[in-house]
Design a protein around this motif. Sequence first.
Motif, mmCIF file in Angstrom:
data_model
loop_
_atom_site.group_PDB
_atom_site.id
_atom_site.type_symbol
_atom_site.label_atom_id
_atom_site.label_comp_id
_atom_site.label_asym_id
_atom_site.label_seq_id
_atom_site.Cartn_x
_atom_site.Cartn_y
_atom_site.Cartn_z
ATOM 1 N N UNK A 1 64.823 15.147 33.959
ATOM 2 C CA UNK A 1 64.377 17.042 33.222
ATOM 3 C C UNK A 1 62.624 16.246 33.778
ATOM 4 N N UNK A 2 61.780 15.442 32.706
ATOM 5 C CA UNK A 2 60.255 15.667 33.312
ATOM 6 C C UNK A 2 60.073 15.670 34.619
ATOM 7 N N UNK A 3 61.008 15.143 35.642
ATOM 8 C CA UNK A 3 60.904 15.246 37.147
ATOM 9 C C UNK A 3 61.558 16.442 37.461
ATOM 10 N N UNK A 4 61.754 17.547 36.606
ATOM 11 C CA UNK A 4 62.745 18.843 37.236
ATOM 12 C C UNK A 4 61.485 19.789 37.278
ATOM 13 N N UNK A 5 61.067 19.790 35.905
ATOM 14 C CA UNK A 5 59.952 20.351 35.601
ATOM 15 C C UNK A 5 58.682 20.400 36.431
ATOM 16 N N UNK A 6 58.308 19.158 36.615
ATOM 17 C CA UNK A 6 57.041 18.987 37.624
ATOM 18 C C UNK A 6 56.970 19.342 39.132
ATOM 19 N N UNK A 7 58.117 19.412 39.253
ATOM 20 C CA UNK A 7 59.127 19.494 40.355
ATOM 21 C C UNK A 7 58.867 21.089 40.401
ATOM 22 N N UNK A 8 59.369 21.731 39.991
ATOM 23 C CA UNK A 8 59.638 23.788 39.830
ATOM 24 C C UNK A 8 58.031 23.934 39.714
ATOM 25 N N UNK A 9 57.323 23.019 38.998
ATOM 26 C CA UNK A 9 55.941 23.773 38.566
ATOM 27 C C UNK A 9 55.269 23.778 40.475
ATOM 28 N N UNK A 10 55.202 22.975 41.204
ATOM 29 C CA UNK A 10 55.043 22.307 42.623
ATOM 30 C C UNK A 10 55.764 23.553 43.630
ATOM 31 N N UNK A 11 57.245 23.463 43.596
ATOM 32 C CA UNK A 11 57.369 24.293 44.254
ATOM 33 C C UNK A 11 56.767 26.077 44.239
ATOM 34 N N UNK B 1 54.659 28.030 46.363
ATOM 35 C CA UNK B 1 55.703 29.843 47.511
ATOM 36 C C UNK B 1 54.554 30.579 47.070
ATOM 37 N N UNK B 2 52.826 30.156 46.528
ATOM 38 C CA UNK B 2 52.206 30.674 46.554
ATOM 39 C C UNK B 2 51.697 31.336 47.430
ATOM 40 N N UNK B 3 50.905 29.097 47.760
ATOM 41 C CA UNK B 3 49.932 28.995 48.874
ATOM 42 C C UNK B 3 51.493 29.843 50.777
ATOM 43 N N UNK B 4 52.648 29.229 50.484
ATOM 44 C CA UNK B 4 53.503 29.933 52.023
ATOM 45 C C UNK B 4 52.868 31.232 51.398
ATOM 46 N N UNK B 5 52.749 32.316 49.998
ATOM 47 C CA UNK B 5 52.741 33.802 50.533
ATOM 48 C C UNK B 5 51.010 33.621 51.280
ATOM 49 N N UNK B 6 50.319 33.739 50.390
ATOM 50 C CA UNK B 6 48.829 33.585 51.268
ATOM 51 C C UNK B 6 49.040 33.322 52.321
ATOM 52 N N UNK B 7 49.034 32.378 52.639
ATOM 53 C CA UNK B 7 49.585 31.632 54.701
ATOM 54 C C UNK B 7 49.693 32.422 55.756
#
Length: 530
Positions: free
Chosen positions: A219-229, A233-239
């Motif tokens: 569960x904790x790993x899923x929360x960290x992975x969702x924030x990372x994703x 995604x924001x970085x990809x949009x800017x790029x």
Amino acid sequence: ERNRLAELEVLEDAARRESDDLGAAARAQRDVHRAAESEERRLRQAWRETQAELARTREGLTVIERQARETEQRLAAVAENRAAAEAVLAEAEERLGESEAAIAALDNDDALEAEVAAAERETGGHRGTVGEIRQALSRIERDAHVRADRLNAIAVERTRWEARCEDAGSHVATLSARMGETERELAEMAELPAALEAQRMKLLDQMQAAEAARSEAADRLAEAQSAHRESQQALKSAQAVVTEQREQRARIEARLEAARQKRSDEAHRIRESMDCAPEACLAVAEVDPNTTLPALADVDRTLQRLKGDRERLGGVNLAADDELQKLSEQFATMDLERLDVEQAINKLRGAIGQLNREAKKRLGEAFDLVNGHFQRLFGTLFGGGEARLEMIESEEDPLEGGLEIIARPPGKKPATLSLLSGGEQTLTALSLIFAVFLTNPSPICVLDEVDAPLDDANVDRFCSMMERMAAETETRFLVITHHPMTMARMDRLFGVTMAERGVSQLVSVDLATAERIIENGGEGAQAGAA
């Protein structure tokens, strides 16, 4: 937590591997247990089959022993009979020797002949008895040999069955030992499922604890992975926005460069074609700089039209006068040739008309002549009636016309040839053929089976007409026929005989000469009688 999760995953993998090993061992033990049970069932079945085979062997051995005892009894009886027969044979041989000695000691007196004859008869009887005894003895000896052979075979068979009984006993002992070992293995394996079950429960508890810890860490790993994703995604949009702006700038620069290049090319073309600077084109075209320029598409269409007109005009032909003079001379020559051709066509048409008139005249004369012969011959063949030929003229060519036959046999209405019967059609056709033949006779005329569809009366008329035509035209008629009346009216016959002994012969008979010979012979016979 991640390290703890990694340790738990390692423990979980080890527990799973141990569980898999224990499960595989349990499955292997189950397979061994099932194999042992199947082997026990097979051994029990084999033991039952061996017991049944042993029972059958004992029964067979009992039967063989009984047959052996019967055979021994029969052999004893045969031995007694043989001894009695040998005693009788010895006694008979002794009496025979005595009789022969007595016969030898006696003299050849007449008084003893009767005794000798009686002795001989007695000796013959004894000899017959001896022969019978010998035959009985030989039969007894054969029976003894047969029984001895059977006893030997029974002894061999008994030995074989005893050996099989010993083998069966050893096999039963082996099976009993193997069954004891199997029972001991089964007793040992009976305790194994309980131990395996206890170990499995222990592993299940460990697995549940590890699963709970793994779920919390997941569960904790899923929360960290969702924030990372989300941050990715924001970085990809800017790029993507930056990349799109760069591409748009590059496209604009490329279009600008192309426009500059096109402007330079157009200026170069203007200087080459117009021999002036691009700024002076308006003055050359007499266009006011202050007025609105026309649309580029209209200008392109006008330019293309003017270029096309120029290309169609082509270059200046300096040899046009010479070509005109040559064409005029050719035209004059062809005009003269045309006049000659027209005159030749007129002459040819006149000649064709004259030929057509002449052909029509001759055709009419020939038609009238053939029609006359046809009407006369039709009446001769049919014994009355009338017929005629009608010409079907062609407007284009009189020689391409047709011919219609109208015939009226006696007692019928006029009809065309297709409406007549077979015999009537044949007679009508013969009339037309002979009419054409009379118009232009030939030395020889061949007729093939023309009388086949005719009856006897019509055949007689046909032969009479042919005789008259032969006399009128001096033509020889060769008729191929099978009709006896036609053959009887001919002057000479040619034929082929039936094959006799595989050989056919050609035959020629002169009927006219034969008739003259017969007539002359008849007159000579009458003169001799007078």
